[in-house]
Design a protein around this motif. Sequence first.
Motif, mmCIF file in Angstrom:
data_model
loop_
_atom_site.group_PDB
_atom_site.id
_atom_site.type_symbol
_atom_site.label_atom_id
_atom_site.label_comp_id
_atom_site.label_asym_id
_atom_site.label_seq_id
_atom_site.Cartn_x
_atom_site.Cartn_y
_atom_site.Cartn_z
ATOM 1 N N GLY A 21 0.812 -1.209 0.000
ATOM 2 C CA GLY A 21 0.000 0.000 0.000
ATOM 3 C C GLY A 21 0.845 1.258 0.000
ATOM 4 O O GLY A 21 0.542 2.229 -0.702
ATOM 5 N N ALA A 24 2.574 1.556 -3.427
ATOM 6 C CA ALA A 24 1.613 1.851 -4.495
ATOM 7 C C ALA A 24 0.953 3.219 -4.345
ATOM 8 O O ALA A 24 0.124 3.583 -5.177
ATOM 9 C CB ALA A 24 0.543 0.765 -4.538
ATOM 10 N N LEU A 27 1.013 5.464 -7.431
ATOM 11 C CA LEU A 27 0.123 4.899 -8.444
ATOM 12 C C LEU A 27 -1.336 5.153 -8.064
ATOM 13 O O LEU A 27 -2.162 5.492 -8.915
ATOM 14 C CB LEU A 27 0.382 3.401 -8.607
ATOM 15 N N ALA A 28 -1.656 4.997 -6.791
ATOM 16 C CA ALA A 28 -3.024 5.227 -6.340
ATOM 17 C C ALA A 28 -3.425 6.682 -6.502
ATOM 18 O O ALA A 28 -4.559 6.984 -6.887
ATOM 19 C CB ALA A 28 -3.164 4.796 -4.877
ATOM 20 N N ALA A 31 -4.014 7.219 -10.176
ATOM 21 C CA ALA A 31 -5.270 6.574 -10.572
ATOM 22 C C ALA A 31 -6.466 7.382 -10.086
ATOM 23 O O ALA A 31 -7.473 7.497 -10.778
ATOM 24 C CB ALA A 31 -5.325 5.155 -10.020
ATOM 25 N N ARG A 32 -6.339 7.946 -8.900
ATOM 26 C CA ARG A 32 -7.438 8.755 -8.366
ATOM 27 C C ARG A 32 -7.662 10.010 -9.214
ATOM 28 O O ARG A 32 -8.802 10.440 -9.417
ATOM 29 C CB ARG A 32 -7.136 9.132 -6.928
ATOM 30 N N VAL A 36 -10.137 6.572 -11.088
ATOM 31 C CA VAL A 36 -10.168 5.142 -10.800
ATOM 32 C C VAL A 36 -9.688 4.935 -9.366
ATOM 33 O O VAL A 36 -8.748 5.580 -8.920
ATOM 34 C CB VAL A 36 -9.247 4.370 -11.777
ATOM 35 N N SER A 37 -10.320 4.022 -8.658
ATOM 36 C CA SER A 37 -9.921 3.733 -7.284
ATOM 37 C C SER A 37 -9.295 2.336 -7.206
ATOM 38 O O SER A 37 -9.839 1.375 -7.753
ATOM 39 C CB SER A 37 -11.141 3.799 -6.369
ATOM 40 N N LEU A 38 -8.163 2.233 -6.529
ATOM 41 C CA LEU A 38 -7.524 0.928 -6.328
ATOM 42 C C LEU A 38 -8.063 0.307 -5.038
ATOM 43 O O LEU A 38 -8.162 0.982 -4.013
ATOM 44 C CB LEU A 38 -6.007 1.084 -6.231
ATOM 45 N N PRO A 39 -8.405 -0.985 -5.036
ATOM 46 C CA PRO A 39 -9.040 -1.611 -3.875
ATOM 47 C C PRO A 39 -8.057 -2.133 -2.826
ATOM 48 O O PRO A 39 -8.309 -3.138 -2.167
ATOM 49 C CB PRO A 39 -9.819 -2.762 -4.510
ATOM 50 N N ILE A 40 -6.939 -1.477 -2.638
ATOM 51 C CA ILE A 40 -5.941 -1.949 -1.677
ATOM 52 C C ILE A 40 -6.510 -1.932 -0.259
ATOM 53 O O ILE A 40 -6.219 -2.823 0.541
ATOM 54 C CB ILE A 40 -4.662 -1.101 -1.783
#
Length: 59
Positions: A21, A24, A27-28, A31-32, A36-40
Amino acid sequence: MISRVYHATLFALYQLCIVIGIVAMPLALAARQAGVSLPIHRVLENVEEAYEASHARMK
């Protein structure tokens, strides 16, 4: 004995998820920005619940 191995494995998995986490995070954030949301966080919550449940069983 198996419960200790299981507990140690869950602890290592929990720590690994935290490290992933943190690594990343850039990257998160990117992506935000793209919407886009990452499900970490969901993975971390599930592993945390399993670790706490195994910790409670060991007491």
